[in-house]
Design a protein around this motif. Structure first.
Motif, PDB file in Angstrom:
ATOM      1  N   SER A 283       0.840  -1.201   0.000  1.00  0.00           N
ATOM      2  CA  SER A 283       0.000   0.000   0.000  1.00  0.00           C
ATOM      3  C   SER A 283       0.872   1.248   0.000  1.00  0.00           C
ATOM      4  CB  SER A 283      -0.916   0.025   1.222  1.00  0.00           C
ATOM      5  OG  SER A 283      -1.875  -1.009   1.165  1.00  0.00           O
ATOM      6  N   GLU A 284       0.466   2.224  -0.799  1.00  0.00           N
ATOM      7  CA  GLU A 284       1.085   3.543  -0.817  1.00  0.00           C
ATOM      8  C   GLU A 284      -0.051   4.556  -0.779  1.00  0.00           C
ATOM      9  OE1 GLU A 284       4.349   4.564  -1.064  1.00  0.00           O
ATOM     10  OE2 GLU A 284       5.206   2.544  -1.104  1.00  0.00           O
ATOM     11  N   LEU A 285      -0.042   5.440   0.212  1.00  0.00           N
ATOM     12  CA  LEU A 285      -1.099   6.444   0.259  1.00  0.00           C
ATOM     13  C   LEU A 285      -0.643   7.672   1.022  1.00  0.00           C
ATOM     14  CD1 LEU A 285      -3.866   5.440   2.806  1.00  0.00           C
ATOM     15  CD2 LEU A 285      -1.807   4.085   2.552  1.00  0.00           C
ATOM     16  N   ASP A 286      -1.341   8.768   0.762  1.00  0.00           N
ATOM     17  CA  ASP A 286      -1.122  10.027   1.462  1.00  0.00           C
ATOM     18  C   ASP A 286      -2.382  10.335   2.246  1.00  0.00           C
ATOM     19  OD1 ASP A 286       1.552  11.127   0.472  1.00  0.00           O
ATOM     20  OD2 ASP A 286       0.537  10.575  -1.400  1.00  0.00           O
ATOM     21  N   LEU A 287      -2.210  10.506   3.548  1.00  0.00           N
ATOM     22  CA  LEU A 287      -3.360  10.627   4.437  1.00  0.00           C
ATOM     23  C   LEU A 287      -3.073  11.658   5.509  1.00  0.00           C
ATOM     24  CD1 LEU A 287      -6.147   9.249   4.896  1.00  0.00           C
ATOM     25  CD2 LEU A 287      -5.003   7.752   6.530  1.00  0.00           C
ATOM     26  N   GLN A 288      -3.836  12.755   5.501  1.00  0.00           N
ATOM     27  CA  GLN A 288      -3.735  13.794   6.522  1.00  0.00           C
ATOM     28  C   GLN A 288      -2.292  14.245   6.746  1.00  0.00           C
ATOM     29  OE1 GLN A 288      -6.215  11.484   9.449  1.00  0.00           O
ATOM     30  NE2 GLN A 288      -7.228  13.455   9.688  1.00  0.00           N
ATOM     31  N   GLY A 289      -1.585  14.546   5.652  1.00  0.00           N
ATOM     32  CA  GLY A 289      -0.237  15.053   5.760  1.00  0.00           C
ATOM     33  C   GLY A 289       0.838  14.005   5.918  1.00  0.00           C
ATOM     34  N   LEU A 290       0.450  12.734   5.937  1.00  0.00           N
ATOM     35  CA  LEU A 290       1.408  11.645   6.080  1.00  0.00           C
ATOM     36  C   LEU A 290       1.504  10.844   4.780  1.00  0.00           C
ATOM     37  CD1 LEU A 290       0.415  10.195   9.569  1.00  0.00           C
ATOM     38  CD2 LEU A 290       2.326  11.716   9.078  1.00  0.00           C
ATOM     39  N   HIS A 291       2.740  10.468   4.398  1.00  0.00           N
ATOM     40  CA  HIS A 291       2.916   9.513   3.316  1.00  0.00           C
ATOM     41  C   HIS A 291       3.196   8.157   3.945  1.00  0.00           C
ATOM     42  CE1 HIS A 291       3.804   7.827  -0.587  1.00  0.00           C
ATOM     43  NE2 HIS A 291       4.853   7.223  -0.035  1.00  0.00           N
ATOM     44  N   ILE A 292       2.386   7.169   3.588  1.00  0.00           N
ATOM     45  CA  ILE A 292       2.451   5.850   4.221  1.00  0.00           C
ATOM     46  C   ILE A 292       2.854   4.813   3.189  1.00  0.00           C
ATOM     47  CG2 ILE A 292       1.144   4.080   5.465  1.00  0.00           C
ATOM     48  CD1 ILE A 292      -0.784   6.570   6.166  1.00  0.00           C
ATOM     49  N   SER A 293       3.909   4.076   3.504  1.00  0.00           N
ATOM     50  CA  SER A 293       4.340   2.942   2.690  1.00  0.00           C
ATOM     51  C   SER A 293       4.259   1.700   3.561  1.00  0.00           C
ATOM     52  CB  SER A 293       5.775   3.128   2.193  1.00  0.00           C
ATOM     53  OG  SER A 293       5.881   4.263   1.370  1.00  0.00           O
ATOM     54  N   SER A 294       3.527   0.692   3.110  1.00  0.00           N
ATOM     55  CA  SER A 294       3.320  -0.489   3.947  1.00  0.00           C
ATOM     56  C   SER A 294       3.331  -1.750   3.085  1.00  0.00           C
ATOM     57  CB  SER A 294       1.988  -0.379   4.691  1.00  0.00           C
ATOM     58  OG  SER A 294       1.863  -1.394   5.653  1.00  0.00           O
ATOM     59  N   LYS A 295       4.018  -2.767   3.571  1.00  0.00           N
ATOM     60  CA  LYS A 295       4.078  -4.040   2.864  1.00  0.00           C
ATOM     61  C   LYS A 295       3.860  -5.174   3.851  1.00  0.00           C
ATOM     62  CE  LYS A 295       7.013  -6.845  -0.190  1.00  0.00           C
ATOM     63  NZ  LYS A 295       8.313  -6.918  -0.895  1.00  0.00           N
ATOM     64  N   LEU A 296       2.985  -6.101   3.478  1.00  0.00           N
ATOM     65  CA  LEU A 296       2.644  -7.218   4.344  1.00  0.00           C
ATOM     66  C   LEU A 296       2.634  -8.510   3.524  1.00  0.00           C
ATOM     67  CD1 LEU A 296       1.574  -8.415   7.027  1.00  0.00           C
ATOM     68  CD2 LEU A 296      -0.720  -7.753   6.283  1.00  0.00           C
ATOM     69  N   THR A 297       3.385  -9.498   3.983  1.00  0.00           N
ATOM     70  CA  THR A 297       3.402 -10.816   3.348  1.00  0.00           C
ATOM     71  C   THR A 297       3.001 -11.859   4.368  1.00  0.00           C
ATOM     72  OG1 THR A 297       5.208 -10.117   1.912  1.00  0.00           O
ATOM     73  CG2 THR A 297       4.789 -12.488   2.068  1.00  0.00           C
ATOM     74  N   ILE A 298       2.096 -12.753   3.986  1.00  0.00           N
ATOM     75  CA  ILE A 298       1.637 -13.814   4.880  1.00  0.00           C
ATOM     76  C   ILE A 298       1.738 -15.149   4.149  1.00  0.00           C
ATOM     77  CG2 ILE A 298      -0.314 -14.798   6.133  1.00  0.00           C
ATOM     78  CD1 ILE A 298      -1.315 -12.100   6.721  1.00  0.00           C
ATOM     79  N   GLU A 299       2.250 -16.137   4.852  1.00  0.00           N
ATOM     80  CA  GLU A 299       2.239 -17.510   4.368  1.00  0.00           C
ATOM     81  C   GLU A 299       1.354 -18.336   5.280  1.00  0.00           C
ATOM     82  OE1 GLU A 299       6.183 -19.067   3.932  1.00  0.00           O
ATOM     83  OE2 GLU A 299       6.890 -17.318   2.786  1.00  0.00           O
ATOM     84  N   SER A 300       0.595 -19.257   4.695  1.00  0.00           N
ATOM     85  CA  SER A 300      -0.307 -20.075   5.498  1.00  0.00           C
ATOM     86  C   SER A 300      -0.354 -21.486   4.947  1.00  0.00           C
ATOM     87  CB  SER A 300      -1.716 -19.482   5.519  1.00  0.00           C
ATOM     88  OG  SER A 300      -2.258 -19.478   4.215  1.00  0.00           O
ATOM     89  N   VAL A 301      -0.690 -22.414   5.828  1.00  0.00           N
ATOM     90  CA  VAL A 301      -0.865 -23.813   5.456  1.00  0.00           C
ATOM     91  C   VAL A 301      -2.175 -24.298   6.054  1.00  0.00           C
ATOM     92  CG1 VAL A 301       0.027 -26.150   5.645  1.00  0.00           C
ATOM     93  CG2 VAL A 301       1.612 -24.240   5.338  1.00  0.00           C
ATOM     94  N   GLU A 302      -3.103 -24.708   5.196  1.00  0.00           N
ATOM     95  CA  GLU A 302      -4.407 -25.208   5.632  1.00  0.00           C
ATOM     96  C   GLU A 302      -5.094 -24.235   6.596  1.00  0.00           C
ATOM     97  OE1 GLU A 302      -3.793 -29.086   7.190  1.00  0.00           O
ATOM     98  OE2 GLU A 302      -3.402 -30.000   5.233  1.00  0.00           O
ATOM     99  N   GLY A 303      -5.063 -22.954   6.238  1.00  0.00           N
ATOM    100  CA  GLY A 303      -5.759 -21.947   7.019  1.00  0.00           C
ATOM    101  C   GLY A 303      -5.020 -21.459   8.246  1.00  0.00           C
ATOM    102  N   LYS A 304      -3.831 -21.981   8.521  1.00  0.00           N
ATOM    103  CA  LYS A 304      -3.056 -21.556   9.674  1.00  0.00           C
ATOM    104  C   LYS A 304      -1.882 -20.688   9.218  1.00  0.00           C
ATOM    105  CE  LYS A 304      -4.184 -25.471  12.660  1.00  0.00           C
ATOM    106  NZ  LYS A 304      -3.646 -26.581  13.500  1.00  0.00           N
TER     107      LYS A 304
END
Length: 769
Positions: free
Chosen positions: A43-64
């Protein structure tokens, strides 16, 4: 900011979403299926004077969940405001915020899950069978904690997606106290969601317009047809101090009416409504008050706002883009500064919208509450505004862990013991006992002289509600007709929640207020005829019945005063008193223990109810007979009684409860209090004369609550409410330096000629049926 909500059943390899803030595109979120149970969201966004850079990676096995990698950075210009990293693997998670050593915890993340700025991440939540209120357990990835989402039955809507008509199901839901809506297509794939109170939406690219601007329903109101120009400016005050402001105004050259918000909490964080108004033909001015944010000078809370407000209005009035008509809006302190400016009668100030505003007196809320010292509230608020290395309310609350420090005497030493530094603001407050020491703050005598229109907004459980109550009545008593009033079942964070602990008020407890604000300013600043005269002067929510009532005045026309008298011998609240009774009790402040502040509902957790045995332990405890019919009790309300004391000073705290047949009590009515040294006037404390009889009046805060048939009204009085209020040591020594305890022997009296009473209003039964 509350977590942005995650979404559901993407069932695609890559999708792009668009963030919108206040109707304008603010950034993007891209989700990719990496294969083998792994997904990535950026995600990259500008919100109320803030520039936000965020990255999230998730690995799962059988819903866990088996692995999490999270990196997020917030920049204000080139300055890093926040940097956070979370890593999870093998049952262990580590947190790092850019400072200090990472924290490690054991945790078991589950699916479905959601995260800030990754609202479309990770599929798996099936809403297809929801036909009514449903709670679904989910997981907040950033906090690595389980949370519940509360869904209601969906409504169907036809929308355009990629130029083609498609059916969407819109599910209202709530996360904690935040209400929102989520939209899915006919196959259960996420289209987007919206959080109205935060003016934030999140839409699948190609489905823009999924959430229609509510203002479009009101074509008579100013519509969002202007592009917005944003610029900073210096505003010089009469003493030469330079304050900083940001102006949001239409790019198109011209003269426009202006709306001013003055804040001590950082103007960039308060910009939620700026584009909303600027895009509709208003200049919106956000100013850091003196000594806060980017403004110079010394911040003396509440004391300099009259002159500073006038000077700011003068500056706006002289700008080429202002047409000479100015309104004000804002909540809490930002509501107070409106009153401070209004009593100065600047000719260009045409209307105000004070939301959850404190009163125009230091003696009735903050820093003194009916003369008692608001200890916990003062320290918490002080730490927000007088915080050399913190970041607002969350840090302030987090730092209030050393609760034992509240036992410290003298009171002036608590700030150092609790926070590790001496607050000049807190120390100043302690030395200013009595309204005579607040010449520029104590302006209640001027409230009735304010001629401009006022829209008051507050909640029954708002910690500053007494301000709205007093400001409304001061205007009403002066014959003011151009004021409107809204009371909801809300805390200080008004119009954001439909429940409080385990008490639910229903989804209709929230109001759509933006159209009312726009109607207000269109009327008074643009001279447009937009139907404000059709809006009821008073709208209030009746708890117990969970119903809104609209009327022409407060107290409601047709309501009748009822008086219940104290029979202190039998412990009864009764309509008739046959003989004089009294009760004596002793309060020893040295033996005071910290307890739950039952007069501040926001401090309670889990349940709003209290068993009879705890209430009955109070020195004065009285019950009415069971009510013979449902009765809706409203304000104004008061507890009044004669008393005498053998001490030089003491406190009285009184509250009223709705108790059911099983002895379970609900705090429907916010309690009143009085420091006895102020019973003859708030200008200065006066020592009591031992044995002399005085009359006390405890103002119960406004409410409207239906007490059911068979329930009782229960009243109690005590002499302490520690640590919400500082202990009254009883010796009339200066608050800042007092250390000696004095036992207080108090007698409360009730007779036919001078009864102790609980006074309240009852509205007609048919109003809430």
């Amino acid at each position: 900011m509350s977590p942005f909500l995650l979404a559901l059943n993407l069932q695609v390899s890559t999708k792009e979403f668009v963030f919108r803030f206040d109707g304008k595109e603010a950034g993007t979120n891209v989700i990719r299926d990496l294969g083998n149970g792994a997904s990535e969201s950026t995600s990259e966004l500008d919100l109320q004077g803030l520039h936000i850079s965020s990255k999230l990676t998730i690995e799962s096995v059988e819903g866990k969940v088996t692995k999490i990698d999270f990196d997020e950075k917030m920049l204000q210009g080139t300055k890093t405001v926040r940097a956070a990293t979370i890593k999870f693997a093998n049952g262990k998670a580590s947190f790092a915020n850019g400072t200090g050593k990472p924290t490690e915890v054991s945790v078991v993340p589950t699916l479905p899950a959601f995260a800030n700025f990754h609202p479309g991440f990770l599929a798996g939540l099936d809403l297809s069978k929801i036909s009514g209120p449903t709670t679904i357990k989910t997981f907040l990835l950033e906090g690595l904690t389980p949370v519940n989402l509360e869904f209601n039955a969906p409504a169907s809507r036809n929308i355009l997606f990629g130029g083609k008509a498609t059916e969407a199901k819109v599910y209202p839901f709530k996360l904690a106290t935040i209400s929102a809506s989520m939209a899915l297509d006919s196959e259960g794939k996420l289209l987007g969601w919206v959080v109205p109170s935060q003016k934030i939406s999140f839409e699948l690219k190609g489905s823009e317009g999924l959430f229609v601007d509510p203002m479009a329903k009101y074509p008579e109101l100013s519509q969002a047809t202007y592009d917005t120009l944003i610029e900073d400016a210096d505003i010089k005050l009469r003493d030469g101090v330079v304050t900083r402001a940001t102006i949001y105004r239409p790019k198109k050259e011209g003269r426009y009416p202006a709306i001013l918000a003055r804040t001590p909490y950082g103007r960039k964080a308060a910009s939620t409504s700026a584009n909303f108004f600027a895009s509709r033909g208003y200049a919106y001015v956000l100013q850091d008050v003196r000594g806060t944010g980017d403004s110079k000078g010394q911040f003396l809370p509440l004391e300099t706002e009259r002159a500073d407000g006038y000077d700011t209005l003068d500056w706006i009035d002289n700008q080429a883009w202002c047409d000479g008509k100015i309104g004000m809006i804002g909540a809490s302190y930002v509501g107070f500064v409106q009153w401070a400016a209004a009593v100065e009668n600047h000719p260009s100030l045409k209307c105000i919208v004070p939301q959850v505003s404190p009163p125009g007196s230091a003696m009735w809320n903050l820093p003194y509450d009916a003369g008692t010292l608001l200890l916990m509230g003062d320290l918490w608020w002080m730490r927000i505004v007088d915080n050399p290395d913190g970041n607002g309310a969350m840090d302030a609350m987090a730092e209030m862990k050393n609760m034992k420090s509240l036992n410290t005497l003298p009171l002036s030493a608590i700030d150092e013991k609790m926070f590790g530094f001496t607050s000049k603001i807190y120390d100043r407050w302690l030395t200013k006992e009595g309204s005579k020491n607040w010449p520029t703050f104590d302006f209640e005598n001027l409230i009735g002289k304010v001629k401009i229109p006022v829209l008051h907004i507050s909640g029954w459980f708002d910690g500053d509600e007494i301000g709205t109550q007093r400001n409304w009545m001061l205007g009403r008593n002066a014959g003011k007709k151009n004021q409107w009033l809204i009371y909801g079942p809300w805390t200080h964070f008004f119009n954001t929640t439909t429940s409080l602990q385990d008490v639910k008020f229903g989804d209709h407890a929230l109001l759509e207020l933006d159209s009312l604000y726009l109607r207000w300013f269109d009327t008074w600043l643009k001279d447009k005829s937009v139907g404000l005269e059709k809006v009821s002067k008073v709208k209030f929510f009746v708890t117990g019945a969970n119903k809104w009532v609209e009327t022409s005045d407060w107290p409601m026309p047709g309501s009748k005063e009822q008086v219940l008298k104290f029979d202190l011998a039998s412990g009864k609240l009764t309509e008739k008193l046959s003989k004089a009774t009294s009760k004596t009790y002793t309060f020893d402040p040295s033996k005071t223990k910290m307890g739950v502040d039952t007069l501040d509902l926001a401090s309670q957790s889990g349940t709003m109810f209290m068993p009879k045995m705890l209430i009955k332990s109070s020195p004065i405890y009285l019950e009415s007979e069971p009510l013979v019919e449902d009765t809706t009790v409203t304000g104004p309300m008061s507890i009044e009684f004669d008393f005498k004391s053998e001490a030089k000073d003491t406190d009285f705290f009184g509250d009223v409860w709705d108790m059911d047949e099983k002895g379970k009590a609900y705090p429907a009515f916010r309690g009143g209090k009085i420091r006895a040294a102020y019973v003859n006037g708030m200008d200065q404390p006066r020592a009591l004369v031992a044995g002399k009889t005085y009359r006390a009046k405890l103002m119960i805060w406004d409410a409207a609550h239906t007490v059911k048939k068979g329930h009782r009204l229960v009243l109690r009085i005590k002499s302490e409410n520690f640590p919400a209020a500082a202990r009254n040591l009883g010796g009339m020594e200066p608050l800042a330096t007092a250390t000696k305890f004095f036992t207080q022997k108090n007698t409360i009296m009730s007779s036919s000629s001078s009864p102790a009473v609980f006074k309240f209003q009852v509205i007609p039964a048919q109003v809430v049926k």
